[in-house]
Design a protein around this motif. Structure first.
Motif, PDB file in Angstrom:
ATOM      1  N   ALA A 144       0.833  -1.201   0.000  1.00 39.92           N
ATOM      2  CA  ALA A 144       0.000   0.000   0.000  1.00 39.92           C
ATOM      3  C   ALA A 144       0.867   1.250   0.000  1.00 39.92           C
ATOM      4  O   ALA A 144       0.564   2.238  -0.677  1.00 39.92           O
ATOM      5  N   GLN A 145       1.980   1.215   0.725  1.00 39.67           N
ATOM      6  CA  GLN A 145       2.879   2.365   0.739  1.00 39.67           C
ATOM      7  C   GLN A 145       3.538   2.553  -0.618  1.00 39.67           C
ATOM      8  O   GLN A 145       3.741   3.685  -1.065  1.00 39.67           O
ATOM      9  N   VAL A 146       3.852   1.463  -1.287  1.00 39.16           N
ATOM     10  CA  VAL A 146       4.408   1.563  -2.638  1.00 39.16           C
ATOM     11  C   VAL A 146       3.406   2.258  -3.561  1.00 39.16           C
ATOM     12  O   VAL A 146       3.779   3.110  -4.376  1.00 39.16           O
ATOM     13  N   VAL A 147       2.117   1.911  -3.442  1.00 38.43           N
ATOM     14  CA  VAL A 147       1.088   2.564  -4.266  1.00 38.43           C
ATOM     15  C   VAL A 147       1.075   4.060  -3.981  1.00 38.43           C
ATOM     16  O   VAL A 147       1.042   4.881  -4.907  1.00 38.43           O
ATOM     17  N   MET A 148       1.093   4.435  -2.708  1.00 39.34           N
ATOM     18  CA  MET A 148       1.046   5.853  -2.367  1.00 39.34           C
ATOM     19  C   MET A 148       2.251   6.604  -2.925  1.00 39.34           C
ATOM     20  O   MET A 148       2.110   7.716  -3.445  1.00 39.34           O
ATOM     21  N   LEU A 149       3.427   6.004  -2.822  1.00 38.88           N
ATOM     22  CA  LEU A 149       4.624   6.686  -3.288  1.00 38.88           C
ATOM     23  C   LEU A 149       4.756   6.661  -4.808  1.00 38.88           C
ATOM     24  O   LEU A 149       5.117   7.669  -5.426  1.00 38.88           O
ATOM     25  N   ARG A 150       4.454   5.518  -5.417  1.00 39.78           N
ATOM     26  CA  ARG A 150       4.638   5.382  -6.864  1.00 39.78           C
ATOM     27  C   ARG A 150       3.539   6.108  -7.624  1.00 39.78           C
ATOM     28  O   ARG A 150       3.820   6.868  -8.547  1.00 39.78           O
ATOM     29  N   PHE A 152       0.407   7.872  -6.295  1.00 39.80           N
ATOM     30  CA  PHE A 152      -0.164   9.117  -5.808  1.00 39.80           C
ATOM     31  C   PHE A 152       0.879  10.202  -5.586  1.00 39.80           C
ATOM     32  O   PHE A 152       0.611  11.381  -5.819  1.00 39.80           O
ATOM     33  N   ALA A 153       2.069   9.845  -5.116  1.00 39.24           N
ATOM     34  CA  ALA A 153       3.112  10.854  -4.924  1.00 39.24           C
ATOM     35  C   ALA A 153       4.015  10.982  -6.137  1.00 39.24           C
ATOM     36  O   ALA A 153       4.791  11.928  -6.230  1.00 39.24           O
ATOM     37  N   GLY A 154       3.941  10.035  -7.075  1.00 35.66           N
ATOM     38  CA  GLY A 154       4.672  10.152  -8.324  1.00 35.66           C
ATOM     39  C   GLY A 154       6.156   9.867  -8.238  1.00 35.66           C
ATOM     40  O   GLY A 154       6.904  10.254  -9.135  1.00 35.66           O
ATOM     41  N   LEU A 155       6.608   9.189  -7.180  1.00 37.37           N
ATOM     42  CA  LEU A 155       8.029   8.876  -7.071  1.00 37.37           C
ATOM     43  C   LEU A 155       8.403   7.783  -8.062  1.00 37.37           C
ATOM     44  O   LEU A 155       7.594   6.924  -8.403  1.00 37.37           O
ATOM     45  N   THR A 156       9.640   7.829  -8.515  1.00 34.46           N
ATOM     46  CA  THR A 156      10.161   6.787  -9.390  1.00 34.46           C
ATOM     47  C   THR A 156      10.451   5.536  -8.569  1.00 34.46           C
ATOM     48  O   THR A 156      10.438   5.564  -7.333  1.00 34.46           O
ATOM     49  N   VAL A 157      10.746   4.437  -9.259  1.00 29.93           N
ATOM     50  CA  VAL A 157      11.112   3.204  -8.556  1.00 29.93           C
ATOM     51  C   VAL A 157      12.346   3.419  -7.680  1.00 29.93           C
ATOM     52  O   VAL A 157      12.352   3.046  -6.495  1.00 29.93           O
ATOM     53  N   PRO A 158      13.437   4.026  -8.198  1.00 29.17           N
ATOM     54  CA  PRO A 158      14.603   4.259  -7.338  1.00 29.17           C
ATOM     55  C   PRO A 158      14.282   5.158  -6.138  1.00 29.17           C
ATOM     56  O   PRO A 158      14.755   4.909  -5.028  1.00 29.17           O
ATOM     57  N   GLU A 159      13.478   6.215  -6.351  1.00 31.45           N
ATOM     58  CA  GLU A 159      13.117   7.101  -5.248  1.00 31.45           C
ATOM     59  C   GLU A 159      12.303   6.350  -4.200  1.00 31.45           C
ATOM     60  O   GLU A 159      12.507   6.524  -2.997  1.00 31.45           O
ATOM     61  N   THR A 160      11.365   5.528  -4.659  1.00 32.53           N
ATOM     62  CA  THR A 160      10.538   4.755  -3.727  1.00 32.53           C
ATOM     63  C   THR A 160      11.405   3.782  -2.934  1.00 32.53           C
ATOM     64  O   THR A 160      11.228   3.623  -1.720  1.00 32.53           O
ATOM     65  N   ALA A 161      12.327   3.128  -3.614  1.00 25.68           N
ATOM     66  CA  ALA A 161      13.217   2.180  -2.933  1.00 25.68           C
ATOM     67  C   ALA A 161      14.046   2.893  -1.865  1.00 25.68           C
ATOM     68  O   ALA A 161      14.179   2.392  -0.736  1.00 25.68           O
ATOM     69  N   ARG A 162      14.582   4.082  -2.200  1.00 23.72           N
ATOM     70  CA  ARG A 162      15.373   4.827  -1.221  1.00 23.72           C
ATOM     71  C   ARG A 162      14.515   5.277  -0.047  1.00 23.72           C
ATOM     72  O   ARG A 162      14.934   5.195   1.114  1.00 23.72           O
ATOM     73  N   ALA A 163      13.308   5.755  -0.346  1.00 26.70           N
ATOM     74  CA  ALA A 163      12.432   6.254   0.705  1.00 26.70           C
ATOM     75  C   ALA A 163      12.028   5.152   1.680  1.00 26.70           C
ATOM     76  O   ALA A 163      11.906   5.390   2.885  1.00 26.70           O
ATOM     77  N   MET A 164      11.833   3.939   1.162  1.00 31.23           N
ATOM     78  CA  MET A 164      11.361   2.841   1.988  1.00 31.23           C
ATOM     79  C   MET A 164      12.496   1.979   2.525  1.00 31.23           C
ATOM     80  O   MET A 164      12.256   1.097   3.366  1.00 31.23           O
ATOM     81  N   GLY A 165      13.700   2.204   2.030  1.00 29.27           N
ATOM     82  CA  GLY A 165      14.822   1.400   2.482  1.00 29.27           C
ATOM     83  C   GLY A 165      14.770  -0.038   2.009  1.00 29.27           C
ATOM     84  O   GLY A 165      15.203  -0.955   2.719  1.00 29.27           O
ATOM     85  N   ILE A 166      14.241  -0.243   0.795  1.00 30.96           N
ATOM     86  CA  ILE A 166      14.151  -1.582   0.226  1.00 30.96           C
ATOM     87  C   ILE A 166      14.750  -1.549  -1.174  1.00 30.96           C
ATOM     88  O   ILE A 166      15.059  -0.482  -1.708  1.00 30.96           O
ATOM     89  N   SER A 167      14.919  -2.723  -1.773  1.00 33.16           N
ATOM     90  CA  SER A 167      15.525  -2.784  -3.100  1.00 33.16           C
ATOM     91  C   SER A 167      14.518  -2.388  -4.178  1.00 33.16           C
ATOM     92  O   SER A 167      13.297  -2.454  -3.971  1.00 33.16           O
ATOM     93  N   GLN A 168      15.045  -2.009  -5.338  1.00 31.83           N
ATOM     94  CA  GLN A 168      14.168  -1.697  -6.464  1.00 31.83           C
ATOM     95  C   GLN A 168      13.395  -2.929  -6.906  1.00 31.83           C
ATOM     96  O   GLN A 168      12.228  -2.820  -7.318  1.00 31.83           O
ATOM     97  N   ALA A 169      14.006  -4.093  -6.808  1.00 31.39           N
ATOM     98  CA  ALA A 169      13.303  -5.327  -7.171  1.00 31.39           C
ATOM     99  C   ALA A 169      12.111  -5.558  -6.248  1.00 31.39           C
ATOM    100  O   ALA A 169      11.042  -6.004  -6.698  1.00 31.39           O
TER     101      ALA A 169
END
Length: 201
Positions: A144-150, A152-169
């Motif tokens: 659900a957080q990935v949905v919000m960031l990707r 609704f907030a428009g973050l890229t995959v790398p930005e989302t990964a950095r924000a959440m502290g997880i891998s791009q995969a």
């Protein structure tokens, strides 16, 4: 959304938390275009003629974010996540008011495409989408957080990964899972939702 505008936003958030009088105004100037783009995504499924427009949505969300005088956000991703959620809440509140006035007339289900929401007929059932997101949050908060960031907030995959502290995969995997889950929930077919999510995993 640019790949690396995080530092100025994060610095202004830190200045605002420290009581900098001009930091909030500077922050609005810096992020206004991005907030407007987020508002556009939220308004994509709102029927034509709705009185709430993206610019008004940005201003209302900004008042909610800063109206209490607190600046709790640590960085750019956290801020945009909160802004996306605030806009989602505002749009859903308005949708509920309209539905209450109309006593539920004319509601339609919505299918999902690769960008989560299909806007082909501008008749998106916003309340159904909100409920599906809340159900997803209850069962898989990470997706659900990935949905919000990707989305609704428009973050890229790398930005989302950095924000959440997880891998791009992991972001990609959760993004696929979330799309399948929401698609199944909006179709109202739990069995198909489970099968679709299993396929996406």
């Amino acid at each position: 959304m640019a790949e690396n505008p995080a530092q100025p936003v994060t610095q202004l958030l830190a200045a605002a938390r420290a009581g900098g009088e001009d930091a909030v105004a500077q922050l609005l100037d810096l992020v206004y275009a991005e907030l407007h783009a987020i508002a556009g995504r939220h308004m994509a499924g709102v029927p034509a003629g709705d009185t709430l427009q993206p610019t008004a949505l940005v201003h209302e969300a900004y008042l909610r974010l800063f109206g209490g005088g607190e600046v709790p956000w640590e960085d750019r991703a956290h801020f945009f996540f909160s802004a996306g959620r605030a806009m989602r809440d505002i749009v859903i509140e308005q949708a509920r008011r309209h539905a209450s006035a109309k006593r539920g007339g004319g509601r339609q289900r919505v299918d999902l495409d690769d960008a989560i929401v299909s806007t082909r007929d501008q008749a998106t059932d916003l309340m159904a989408l909100d409920e599906a997101l809340r159900q997803l949050e209850a069962t898989d908060a990470t997706s659900a957080q990935v949905v919000m960031l990707r989305y609704f907030a428009g973050l890229t995959v790398p930005e989302t990964a950095r924000a959440m502290g997880i891998s791009q995969a992991t972001v990609d995997r959760n993004w696929r899972y979330a799309r399948a889950s929401l698609r199944g929930r909006l179709r109202g077919d739990a069995a198909n939702a489970e099968r679709d999510r299993s396929d996406e995993r």
